[in-house]
Design a protein around this motif. Structure first.
Motif, short mmCIF file in Angstrom:
data_model
loop_
_atom_site.label_atom_id
_atom_site.label_comp_id
_atom_site.label_asym_id
_atom_site.label_seq_id
_atom_site.Cartn_x
_atom_site.Cartn_y
_atom_site.Cartn_z
N GLY A 106 46.91 30.62 43.12
CA GLY A 106 47.26 30.71 41.84
C GLY A 106 49.38 30.30 41.98
N ARG A 164 51.70 45.21 42.90
CA ARG A 164 50.82 44.55 41.85
C ARG A 164 50.62 43.61 40.81
N GLU A 165 51.84 44.57 40.33
CA GLU A 165 52.25 44.34 38.90
C GLU A 165 52.37 42.91 38.68
N ALA A 168 49.61 40.65 40.25
CA ALA A 168 48.49 39.96 39.34
C ALA A 168 49.20 38.92 38.37
N GLU A 169 50.41 38.85 37.40
CA GLU A 169 50.83 37.90 36.90
C GLU A 169 50.93 36.76 37.12
N ILE A 171 49.06 35.12 39.67
CA ILE A 171 47.72 34.79 40.53
C ILE A 171 47.45 34.78 38.76
N ASP A 172 47.66 35.12 38.04
CA ASP A 172 46.08 34.72 36.91
C ASP A 172 47.12 34.40 35.78
N ALA A 173 48.47 34.44 35.82
CA ALA A 173 49.04 33.59 35.01
C ALA A 173 50.02 31.98 35.06
N ASP A 175 48.86 28.71 36.82
CA ASP A 175 48.72 27.01 37.86
C ASP A 175 49.57 26.12 38.67
#
Length: 198
Positions: A106, A164-165, A168-169, A171-173, A175
């Motif tokens: 990501g 970790r926060e 996550a942001e 990888i998830d948010a 591209d």
């Protein structure tokens, strides 16, 4: 990580404090910036991933032991074939003299190892990596740990939960695109990209 070159065991490392290089707070020391402008090396991306991996796994006077065992070597080569692992290489008259490699997921890039067999080669590769990540829309550069070598660029340690926060942001948010930066980007533009503030 491996314990040593000859130990096939793999260990997952999740430190309480994680090293990251904030992409909007990168510092390039003045002397290094001058060296980058002089372009002492040809810098490439993903041209010789295996060569960088091998250089990183070699023992050196300042590092007699390596954590890159044959199992890790094989796994990273598989990740490269899958398009997930990448390398930045520095060449001097056709000879590989340093660089780095890592994993891209990501908008996060995980720097795994750096190597230098000529002055400033790994540092130059890091600056080129930062420019590429910024241009490609990345949010997180994970350096694993903060070392004296990396601290000069602005690497900081953050608590595991905050890391970790951010992970996550990233990888998830996002591209992000590792290949977005044109190959013919000038050293001056690389420096500007790496150090500009948002």
């Amino acid at each position: 990580m491996g314990q040593s070159r000859n130990d096939p065991t793999l260990y997952w490392v999740d430190p309480e404090e994680r090293g990251i290089l904030p992409l909007d707070g990168v510092h390039v020391p003045r002397r290094l910036a001058r060296t980058i402008r002089q372009a002492p090396y040809t810098v490439t991306v993903d041209r010789d991933f295996g060569g960088i991996l091998e250089l990183c796994a070699e023992s050196a006077p300042d590092r007699p032991e390596t954590w890159i065992n044959p199992r890790i070597d094989a796994l990273y080569r598989e990740l490269f074939v899958m398009g997930v692992a990448h390398s930045v290489e520095c060449w001097d008259r056709g000879h590989l003299v340093g660089g780095l490699y890592g994993v891209s997921l990501g908008g996060a890039f995980f720097g795994e190892s750096m190597v230098s067999r000529a002055r400033d080669a790994s540092k130059i590769a890091l600056v080129y990596l930062v420019a590429r990540l910024r241009y490609g829309g990345y949010r997180l550069l994970d350096t694993q740990f903060q070392t004296r070598h990396l601290a000069q660029f602005g690497v900081v340690e953050i608590p595991r939960l905050r890391y970790r926060e951010l992970l996550a942001e990233a990888i998830d948010a996002v591209d992000a695109d590792f290949r977005a930066l044109p190959a013919d980007t000038s050293p001056q533009d690389v420096l500007q990209l790496a150090t500009q503030t948002s």
